[in-house]
Structures are given as C-alpha cells and as structure tokens.
Design a protein around this motif. Sequence first.
Motif, PDB file in Angstrom:
ATOM      1  N   SER A 135       0.849  -1.190   0.000  1.00 31.92           N
ATOM      2  CA  SER A 135       0.000   0.000   0.000  1.00 31.92           C
ATOM      3  C   SER A 135       0.891   1.248   0.000  1.00 31.92           C
ATOM      4  CB  SER A 135      -0.881  -0.007   1.260  1.00 31.92           C
ATOM      5  OG  SER A 135      -1.444   1.257   1.482  1.00 31.92           O
ATOM      6  N   VAL A 178       0.095   4.120   0.620  1.00 28.28           N
ATOM      7  CA  VAL A 178      -0.307   4.975   1.749  1.00 28.28           C
ATOM      8  C   VAL A 178       0.570   4.704   2.974  1.00 28.28           C
ATOM      9  CG1 VAL A 178      -2.224   5.613   3.260  1.00 28.28           C
ATOM     10  CG2 VAL A 178      -2.694   4.917   0.903  1.00 28.28           C
ATOM     11  N   LEU A 179       1.047   3.469   3.084  1.00 25.40           N
ATOM     12  CA  LEU A 179       1.785   3.094   4.297  1.00 25.40           C
ATOM     13  C   LEU A 179       3.268   3.436   4.220  1.00 25.40           C
ATOM     14  CD1 LEU A 179       0.013  -0.341   4.870  1.00 25.40           C
ATOM     15  CD2 LEU A 179      -0.390   1.799   6.084  1.00 25.40           C
ATOM     16  N   TYR A 201       4.588   6.012   6.709  1.00 27.15           N
ATOM     17  CA  TYR A 201       4.557   5.503   8.090  1.00 27.15           C
ATOM     18  C   TYR A 201       5.768   4.590   8.323  1.00 27.15           C
ATOM     19  CZ  TYR A 201      -0.253   7.200   8.197  1.00 27.15           C
ATOM     20  OH  TYR A 201      -1.371   7.989   8.151  1.00 27.15           O
ATOM     21  N   GLN A 235       4.320  -4.592   7.680  1.00 29.02           N
ATOM     22  CA  GLN A 235       2.963  -4.032   7.811  1.00 29.02           C
ATOM     23  C   GLN A 235       2.529  -3.239   6.575  1.00 29.02           C
ATOM     24  OE1 GLN A 235       2.381  -2.313  11.778  1.00 29.02           O
ATOM     25  NE2 GLN A 235       0.438  -1.434  11.081  1.00 29.02           N
ATOM     26  N   PRO A 278      -1.006  -4.951   3.032  1.00 29.42           N
ATOM     27  CA  PRO A 278      -2.227  -5.055   3.832  1.00 29.42           C
ATOM     28  C   PRO A 278      -3.166  -6.220   3.489  1.00 29.42           C
ATOM     29  CG  PRO A 278      -2.441  -3.276   2.257  1.00 29.42           C
ATOM     30  CD  PRO A 278      -1.086  -3.868   2.041  1.00 29.42           C
ATOM     31  N   TRP A 335      -7.025   6.162  -2.450  1.00 24.21           N
ATOM     32  CA  TRP A 335      -7.127   4.727  -2.181  1.00 24.21           C
ATOM     33  C   TRP A 335      -8.548   4.181  -2.384  1.00 24.21           C
ATOM     34  CZ3 TRP A 335      -3.672   0.942  -1.028  1.00 24.21           C
ATOM     35  CH2 TRP A 335      -4.190  -0.236  -0.479  1.00 24.21           C
ATOM     36  N   GLN A 336      -9.520   4.835  -1.746  1.00 27.78           N
ATOM     37  CA  GLN A 336     -10.888   4.314  -1.798  1.00 27.78           C
ATOM     38  C   GLN A 336     -11.434   4.308  -3.229  1.00 27.78           C
ATOM     39  OE1 GLN A 336     -13.526   6.138   1.034  1.00 27.78           O
ATOM     40  NE2 GLN A 336     -15.306   5.031   0.303  1.00 27.78           N
ATOM     41  N   SER A 354     -11.454  13.649  -1.281  1.00 33.13           N
ATOM     42  CA  SER A 354     -11.521  13.712   0.182  1.00 33.13           C
ATOM     43  C   SER A 354     -10.211  13.196   0.758  1.00 33.13           C
ATOM     44  CB  SER A 354     -12.715  12.923   0.718  1.00 33.13           C
ATOM     45  OG  SER A 354     -12.531  11.549   0.519  1.00 33.13           O
ATOM     46  N   ASN A 355      -9.906  13.660   1.932  1.00 31.41           N
ATOM     47  CA  ASN A 355      -8.574  13.548   2.482  1.00 31.41           C
ATOM     48  C   ASN A 355      -8.555  13.558   3.982  1.00 31.41           C
ATOM     49  OD1 ASN A 355      -5.970  13.880   1.428  1.00 31.41           O
ATOM     50  ND2 ASN A 355      -6.729  15.624   0.232  1.00 31.41           N
ATOM     51  N   THR A 356      -7.728  12.755   4.608  1.00 39.72           N
ATOM     52  CA  THR A 356      -7.415  12.989   6.026  1.00 39.72           C
ATOM     53  C   THR A 356      -5.901  12.908   6.147  1.00 39.72           C
ATOM     54  OG1 THR A 356      -7.632  10.645   6.541  1.00 39.72           O
ATOM     55  CG2 THR A 356      -9.549  12.010   7.001  1.00 39.72           C
ATOM     56  N   HIS A 362      -2.543  13.454   8.871  1.00 41.90           N
ATOM     57  CA  HIS A 362      -1.994  13.743  10.198  1.00 41.90           C
ATOM     58  C   HIS A 362      -0.593  14.291  10.047  1.00 41.90           C
ATOM     59  CE1 HIS A 362      -4.650  11.455  12.952  1.00 41.90           C
ATOM     60  NE2 HIS A 362      -5.004  10.896  11.822  1.00 41.90           N
ATOM     61  N   LEU A 377      -4.595  17.018  12.915  1.00 40.23           N
ATOM     62  CA  LEU A 377      -5.384  16.259  11.939  1.00 40.23           C
ATOM     63  C   LEU A 377      -6.115  17.240  11.033  1.00 40.23           C
ATOM     64  CD1 LEU A 377      -6.693  13.649  10.819  1.00 40.23           C
ATOM     65  CD2 LEU A 377      -8.448  13.899  12.552  1.00 40.23           C
ATOM     66  N   SER A 399      -8.723  17.338   7.759  1.00 41.57           N
ATOM     67  CA  SER A 399      -9.560  16.523   6.871  1.00 41.57           C
ATOM     68  C   SER A 399     -10.364  17.441   5.963  1.00 41.57           C
ATOM     69  CB  SER A 399     -10.468  15.602   7.678  1.00 41.57           C
ATOM     70  OG  SER A 399     -11.267  16.357   8.525  1.00 41.57           O
ATOM     71  N   GLY A 405      -4.400  12.877  23.796  1.00 38.95           N
ATOM     72  CA  GLY A 405      -4.276  12.262  22.477  1.00 38.95           C
ATOM     73  C   GLY A 405      -5.594  12.139  21.734  1.00 38.95           C
TER      74      GLY A 405
END
Lengths: 421, 165
Positions: free
Chosen positions: A52, A54-55, A58, A68, A71, A307-308, A340-342, A344, A349, A351, A400
């Motif tokens: 992915s 996206v990962l 990270y 990890q 996915p 992604w979606q 659309s987006n989120t 961090h 955060l 969005s 948090g």
Amino acid sequence: MRGENVGRASATGPVVVLGFGAAAVSALCALREAGFAGPVTVVTDAGPEPYSPVLTSYYAGGRIGYGQCFPWKDLDFEALIDDLVTASPVEAVDAGAREVVLPDGRRIGYAKLLIATGAHPVAPGFPATAPYRPLVLRTMADADRLREALEGVQRKSVLVAGTSMVGLKVLEACLDRGGRATMLGRSAHILRSSAHPLVAERLERLLVERGVALRLSQAAVSAAAHDGTRGCTVRFDNGDAEAFDEVVLAQGARPNLAFVRDSAVEVREGVVVDRFMRTSAPDVFAAGDVAQALDLSSGRERVIGLWQNAVQQGRCAGAAIAAELAGRAPTRPYPGSIPSNTIHVQDILFSSAGALAEGEGTRIEASEAGGALTVRAYAYRRGKKQLVGFNVLAVATDGGLYGDAVDEIGAYRREILNAYL
Amino acid sequence: MIRKSLCFDAKKCVGCYACAVACMDQNDIDVVGDGVAYRFVAHVEGEDGGDVRIAHVSMACMHCEAAECLDACPAGALHRDEASGAVVVRRELCIGCHACAMACPFGIPRFGRDGTMQKCDACYARTRFGYGPACAEICPTGALTFEEVNDAADAKLKRFGRSLV
Ligand SMILES: Cc1cc2nc3c(=O)[nH]c(=O)nc-3n(C[C@H](O)[C@H](O)[C@H](O)COP(=O)(O)OP(=O)(O)OC[C@H]3O[C@@H](n4cnc5c(N)ncnc54)[C@H](O)[C@@H]3O)c2cc1C
C-alpha cells in the motif's frame, strides 16, 4: 473464493491485470466473487506481495515495520491468480492483437485486460541536482531509500518540495525521525487544492510551532550537489540559498502509462473510461490512479488519486469483466466520487472533502469548537442550500484525543455526496 | 448461510442506556479512563401535530453490507468476519489515519488515546458460540434484538404494512 463456472476467458487468452495494487487486488476479488473461474494473469513491476503506497511514509518515519506495508495478508492469492509475473514492467499494450508485451519480448494474449498500474511522482520545474538524486515516495523501494536517508543521523535538514497530501506525509516522517524540515511551495498556502486559506493559514502556524520552516510563494531555481556527502545547496527565486542533507520531491503524480502507446486506448489526463471502467479499446479496462473518472464536485472526468477510489473502481472493473465474459451486460456502474482527504502531522489532523473554492453562489461558514476549526462551503443546488465542501482542522488534546468536530467528518462527506448523487 | 444481525426498533427504545452499559461491560471499556464507547444513545426531539415527541436511538456500528470503511482502510486493519458478517478492527494494524471516519456516514469510528480506531464488533466472540450480542441480550424492552436477517426484514415489512392500514 472461486465460484461456480460462470465465466471463462475465451480462446484468445486469460484475463490479464497489469499492476498489483489497490485497484488490481480489488478487481481480482470482484472477478472471482462474481463467479469467474477462468485463468487470470497478473503482471507487476514489483514483487509477489502487493503493498500500500499509503503506508510508505509511516514505514519511512518508523511508525510501522516493513511487513505491515502489505495489507492483504488474509487473501488467498493462489485462488485469485493463476499466473503472477513479477519484476516485469509491461512494455506495451497491442490492442489490435489483444496482447501485452513484456520486457523480455514475451507476448501474452488477453480476453480482457485491466490496466491498474497506478502513478509515479513527478517534479515539474525542480532544478537538476545531479549527481545528487532527490528522493520521492511511492513504491517500497522509494520508502526504503527515504527510511535509510532519515534514519540514524539526528537533526538532518530535509527540504520537502511540494505542499500536497504526500508532501505533508513526508514531512511527518521527517519529524518522526527527528529531522529539521523545510517545506517549499509555489503557492501562498499549503494544500492549495483542498484547504481553504483560513484553514491553511492555521495549519501553517501549527507546523511552524512544531519546528517546520515554510518557504511559500517560492521556487527553487538551481541546486548544487555537495561534494562527497549527501544533499545539495538549493538557491531560491528570492535570492536565498540553503544547504540540505536531503531533498524529497512531492509535487504530484502522473499515471504510469508509458506502455500505452496504442492509440486505440484514449488517454488524456489519465485513461478515459466509461462508468464500467471500459476504455475506448475493446475489452480493455482501466481503474485506480491511471483512470480519469467522474469527479462529482466539478462534474469533470479526472484522476482523483485516492485509495478508496482505486478500490471501488477496481471492484467495478472486476465485476464488469466477469459479467461480459459470462455474456451479460455489467450492471453496477462506478458512481463517481469527490476528492476527500485525512492527513496527520504529529498531533494535527486535517480533513477535507468536496470543493471549497469561493465563488459566485458559494457561501463559506467558519466555526471553532473544542479546539477544532471547521470551514464549510455551501452552494445552492436544485433550489436548496447544500453542503459542497468542508475542512476540519483539529489538534489532539493532552490525552491524544481529537474533539467532537472530527466525529462529524463522515456525515459531512455523505451530505456532500448526497448533494450530487 | 442465514446470518443474524442486530436490529433496532426506535418505537420500543426508552433510552435507558442498559445497552451502552452492557457493551462497556462486555468489552471492558472504561470511558472515564482511556476507553472509547462503542454504543451511544441519542435523544432526538421532534414535533408531531403540535406535540413534542422524544425518540431514543441506540447506535453502534451497523456492519453495513457495502461498508465504505472497508474500502477506505489502506492498512488492512478492517475486515469482515466471514462467520458473523461483522466488520472487525485489528487495532494492531490501524495507523490512525481516520480514513474510516471519513468514509462512515454514521460517525461510528472513534479513536482511543493510542490513536487507533475502536468500534463495535457485534460481539462476534459471543455470537460464534451461540450467545447474542451483550446489548441485545440486556435490552429490557426488545428494542434491540439479534435476529435472522430474513425474519427481521419480514417483521419490518409487517410493521410498515400496519402503519398503512
Ligand atoms: C505517500 C503516499 C501517501 C498516500 N496517502 C493516501 C491517503 O492517505 N489516502 C488516500 O486515499 N490515498 C493516499 N495515497 C494515494 C493512494 O496510495 C493511491 O490512490 C492508490 O494506491 C491507488 O491505487 P492503484 O492500484 O491505482 O495504484 P498502486 O497502488 O500504486 O498500484 C499500482 C501497481 O502497478 C504496478 N506497476 C506500475 N507500473 C507498472 C508497469 N509498467 N508494469 C506492471 N506493473 C506496474 C505497481 O508496482 C503497483 O503494483 C497516497 C499515496 C502515496 C504515494
């Protein structure tokens, strides 16, 4: 997962899927769920396990381990795929002969073809840095290079060129690794296409408070590689010059379509598809970051690299291929989507969804509650005031947790979709 | 396979919170400390022919058939449990990106202090052994039930039919 023998690829070959990412995997699942039991070949330029993108940030930032980043651990790929060709960037699609050409010259015939090769980073206008090679982030190999560059040395200075979603993700990886980050963008504000200026300004302030240097409304005009060590000294159009240990280019992405030279497949911004992800060439489909599909908020066909969307377009393409091979017309069209987006960055955060451009007939409303800034855009559609876009910017509290405003983002997105669907 | 699902009848709900408490108990959720509640009870006021009416709505993940959160999660942290049909989170894979929160129209995904998403798993650890979800088992008015999907759809149709005559 293979169902009853509803569809079979014809004598001209198997179903061939180019690429092995979100859109491809989703298409493979849909194909088998629809009962297609014929042969399926997947051709990827990467390894045998899909990752992915996206990962990757990270992983590069040290939040997750290498394992990890893959996915789909639970999927039984043997049931989905008969022939998996890895490390093989497809060379060409010959729509006339219904064949794809591999780098070793091998030709594979197809009954149906799905192009799902995703996108690659581009760096429009960034000056040459040779022999230093700036970093980018998309593939696992890119992520390994970025991780290596950020690891170990503390307080490394990193220039992130580009203020997009990916730029902010790279920024977070730098901060996670204890780097000193500078963000460079030509526009007056970051996240030009998704953040309202009010929100962008606040976000910029929050980033500066966390030690990020911003070079906005600026461009790099030249770069001189350092001798012996990594990095380069970049000269900016305001006359400044600054030395960086690393430069990461995050200025956008373009579809991986170099192999589509066959004019039968119409390509504009991405591959042009209909609502069942069919291209202009017979029996050729496209999905994910390669395809330009309906953006409901602008009414235009364009690539929304999310992604979606890739998952849903892949599913639509897989189901349509299965239906056609079973002699039926496909029934479930891809409805289109909204951006659309989120994102961090440490405890921040951001969005957003829909469109926030101020213009005639659009009304912007801003509110603050529980430490979160919310900006909503309304427009009159079909005689009704309707939500067409929003931003929520929140900072986690000591414990948090983000406030209630963040719990609303899914409802806002649905409200925007309902305005168009 | 005939699946059972959680069904809610707003006409029978009195807003007693027994479901929310049973859920916290089942899942060892300490909402005063670090925990995030999986089930909420909302009180909705409305007007009906000049009378003020209060309805109570017990809400948790609906384990949607076309669950958008499943499509949105880029980390493989959400999956559908084949046996129960429940949409389940693997918190150890969650990166806290909030993509599921953006995808869910009901505001269900909540994030704990560790940044990972937490939500109802339809008590799949109970249902696989033939017990009902804790919330449905405790509900004193029959507002929350755990029923075979066909029976629930049938009952809904009958209720709708009765409202017409
Ligand atoms: C750092 C980063 C962060 C992101 N964060 C988000 C986010 O938070 N939310 C979000 O919605 N989206 C995010 N995205 C975008 C998201 O990753 C993509 O929209 C999504 O992965 C698209 O899926 P895809 O299947 O079209 O492409 P990919 O997942 O990229 O898959 C393409 C596949 O094609 C293969 N391939 C490429 N060229 C060839 C070739 N010539 N021959 C054969 N195979 C080939 C690749 O190896 C890969 O297997 C992010 C992207 C990046 C890079």
